[in-house]
Design an enzyme around this catalytic site. Structure first.
Site, mmCIF file in Angstrom:
data_model
loop_
_atom_site.group_PDB
_atom_site.id
_atom_site.type_symbol
_atom_site.label_atom_id
_atom_site.label_comp_id
_atom_site.label_asym_id
_atom_site.label_seq_id
_atom_site.Cartn_x
_atom_site.Cartn_y
_atom_site.Cartn_z
ATOM 1 N N HIS A 151 0.745 -1.316 -0.032
ATOM 2 C CA HIS A 151 0.129 0.130 -0.059
ATOM 3 C C HIS A 151 0.928 1.325 -0.037
ATOM 4 O O HIS A 151 0.341 2.189 0.082
ATOM 5 C CB HIS A 151 -0.995 -0.123 1.053
ATOM 6 C CG HIS A 151 -0.507 -0.233 2.534
ATOM 7 N ND1 HIS A 151 -1.277 -1.405 3.109
ATOM 8 C CD2 HIS A 151 0.377 0.407 3.147
ATOM 9 C CE1 HIS A 151 -0.652 -1.233 4.488
ATOM 10 N NE2 HIS A 151 0.515 -0.185 4.467
ATOM 11 N N HIS A 210 -6.554 0.990 2.410
ATOM 12 C CA HIS A 210 -5.748 0.199 3.060
ATOM 13 C C HIS A 210 -5.770 0.004 4.477
ATOM 14 O O HIS A 210 -5.012 -0.673 4.965
ATOM 15 C CB HIS A 210 -4.134 0.727 2.794
ATOM 16 C CG HIS A 210 -3.843 1.719 3.905
ATOM 17 N ND1 HIS A 210 -4.563 2.809 4.039
ATOM 18 C CD2 HIS A 210 -2.609 1.745 4.430
ATOM 19 C CE1 HIS A 210 -3.718 3.588 4.867
ATOM 20 N NE2 HIS A 210 -2.834 2.917 5.203
#
Lengths: 133, 480
Positions: free
Chosen positions: B329, B403
């Protein structure tokens, strides 16, 4: 205390005020070491630090990054920091302290440039530095 | 929000109108509950600042777990043209390829509960965590370390730590192309080398969860998820190596932004043209750090499998311990997108955002071609996490999704609110057992320090970017 901690959602900010630009660099080093849990009261060893940058803000980040590296990788613990020469594109200084084996108590990923501006008003130099924790 | 003009488009989207130096508009994914967390103008100003960078394609976006970062906001997504656009180390962040992976087991909560205390203690002892944690047993040096940086998860497979099947459970098979160890500084090598196979500190964790509710039975079956199942989540990244790579190149790009005549509203957005010498050098170093992170998470998976084998007695294969997916991420990647009727190669920056490919996307391995890519969204340590899958609507975010829960309180405020409280006992009263290398970390990571991840997931699925597949509840965890 010559610095105060500033709230930042994910990370941490440090606001430093000093009567001279050299003191600002010195206090910033002390603040960094305090946050990391990397100060020492004794320590007579000396470590020279030198950094180059495009201006004073850049120099401040490079100076602190160098000290962060020494503390994290070399186990340096800071008693005091002295700025010997500070120009527009280069800073030279000496750190007093000691090398140890014990780990630090906090982790700083990096010293950021986020909205970094050294402000000189009257007799005061002031800066807020955001640290990525 | 002085200076910024906001307009709600629909229940899940808010537009920041293009004003001033912005080259494009901003687009924030937020339902009403998330909108109430966006009170600080700074975070929306950061979305607007990204919109001023050269070569931006489409809006400057923020996922619903957005919060105040430095330079780019956390949760920021932006794509830049290969020809006229830029690449920015601050748009990736210091923890390059920080990510979350999910290891499935074939075990049920009823089978694991009686052993959870032993299992947790063994995981805590076996997986190095905490400030400056190192792993001497897995330390590699010299040319071998270059192989870690070049090959990533493939290196861990070749060394026999993890099975080949793990590879396809990563973006790019766990090996980012273009990695250049020579572009990684000696300092970065020094910071990272002892830390391979370590969790680190802060918000990094290792967590045992139970699948509490299946939300899409077909996709859950496809992923191998069932109610009552025990899964393991790991959150960590490229440790000191990535931190130093980012630092080295932000510094270089402060100067190169000036050389290339790029005006920056915040120096932390320092960047260089994608195809420039500086841009390419950063890409090579960033890919090397990304590969370090892929290898790091795989080594932690290896240590987790070993621990299960020792505590439960048997092989990890017998316990059905298979990697579902490893979601990166924090990254900038060259990706081909369909944009305004043509196919373009762009540099997509995801800072606190996960790739989310939809069903049918040819970049997915066969096993996820029908379901879409698994998207892991961990919540705080006291509530829940979600497993999602990429949906067809993800084209509008350049196949990106949230995320995590997104931080709500500063560390200082979280510590203040946890003063005098027994956090471990509070968690235990909810049947959650935790071990932490530091009390300070526990205080900083209290559940209320984060947004409610259910609001984040409601937004991103409501917007059609993802499909909710399963909800997880934590029952044991190691905090860094």
């Amino acid at each position: 205390m010559p610095y105060t901690l500033i709230d930042h959602t994910a990370d941490m900010g440090v606001k430093i005020s000093s009567p001279t630009i050299e003191m600002l660099f010195k206090e910033a080093a002390h603040a960094l070491a305090d946050i990391l849990g990397g100060r020492c009261a004794q320590g007579t060893e000396e470590m020279r630090v030198q950094a180059r940058g495009i201006d004073r803000e850049d120099l401040l980040v490079r100076w602190l990054q160098e000290i962060l590296y020494l503390m994290e990788v070399r186990g340096w613990r800071l008693r005091d920091a002295h700025v010997e020469e500070l120009g527009e594109t280069e800073v030279k200084g000496v750190l007093q302290g000691a090398c140890v084996q014990e780990p630090l108590t906090a982790e700083i990923k990096a010293v950021t440039y986020h909205n970094l501006k050294i402000v000189h008003t009257g007799d005061v130099f002031e800066v807020t530095i955001i640290l990525d924790m | 929000m002085a200076g910024l003009k906001l307009r709600r488009i629909d229940p899940y989207r808010i537009e920041i109108e293009k004003t001033g130096a912005m080259r494009t508009s901003g687009l924030v994914y937020a339902n009403a509950a998330i909108e109430r967390t966006l009170e600080q103008e700074t975070v929306l100003q950061q979305v607007a600042n990204v919109a001023t960078l050269p070569g931006i394609i489409g809006p400057s976006m923020a996922m619903p777990d957005i919060h105040w970062g430095y330079g780019f906001p956390i949760g920021g997504v932006a794509a830049f043209s290969k020809e006229e656009g830029i690449i920015s180390p601050g748009g990736v962040g210091y923890d390059i390829n920080c990510g979350v992976c999910c290891l499935l087991t074939g075990l049920t909560i009823n089978e694991v509960r009686p052993l959870q205390e032993r299992l947790l203690a063994s995981l805590y002892n076996h997986v190095p965590s905490g400030v400056g944690s190192s792993n001497k047993d897995l330390a590699v040096g010299g040319k071998e370390f270059d192989q870690v940086l070049e090959k990533g998860a493939l290196w861990a497979v070749k060394k026999g730590y993890v099975p080949t099947e793990d590879l396809e459970a990563h973006d790019d098979n766990g090996c980012m192309e273009g990695a250049d160890p020579d572009a990684v500084s000696k300092k970065a090598m020094e910071r990272g080398r002892p830390q391979l196979g370590t969790l680190g500190s802060g918000n990094h964790f290792l967590e045992l969860d139970v699948v509490d509710r299946v939300l899409d039975s077909e996709k859950a079956a496809h992923f191998g998820l069932f109610e009552g199942q025990v899964v393991v989540q790991v959150h960590t990244g490229s440790r000191g190596l990535g931190h130093q790579v980012c630092d080295d190149y932000v510094h270089d790009m402060v100067a190169s932004s000036m050389r290339h005549g790029i005006s920056l509203p915040d120096r932390q957005l320092a960047c260089a043209p994608v195809t420039s010498r500086e841009g390419q050098a950063y890409y090579g170093a960033m890919a090397a750090a990304a590969n370090f992170a892929f290898a790091n998470r795989e080594l932690i998976i290896y240590l987790i499998r070993q621990t299960f084998e020792q505590v439960l007695g048997g092989s990890f294969e017998r316990f059905g311990m298979r990697l579902l997916y490893d979601c990166c991420h924090n990254i900038a990647k060259m990706e081909r997108i369909a944009w305004e009727g043509s196919s373009r190669e762009v540099c997509v920056h995801r800072k606190g955002a996960t790739r989310a490919l939809p069903p049918g996307d040819k970049r997915l391995p066969q096993r996820f071609r029908k379901s879409g890519q698994p998207v892991l969204v961990p919540g705080d340590m006291g509530r829940m996490s979600f497993i999602l899958s990429g949906a067809q609507g993800s084209w509008e975010t350049f196949n990106s999704a949230c995320h995590g829960a997104g931080r709500l309180l500063s560390r200082h405020e979280a510590k203040k609110r946890s003063k005098g409280r027994q956090i471990l006992e509070e968690l235990r009263s909810k049947d959650i057992h935790a071990m932490a290398a530091s009390r300070a970390t526990l205080a900083e990571e209290i559940p209320e320090a984060y947004k409610d991840v259910a609001d984040v997931v409601e937004t991103i699925t409501g917007a059609g970017i993802t499909t909710a597949v399963a909800r997880l509840k934590p029952f044991a965890m190691v905090k860094g």
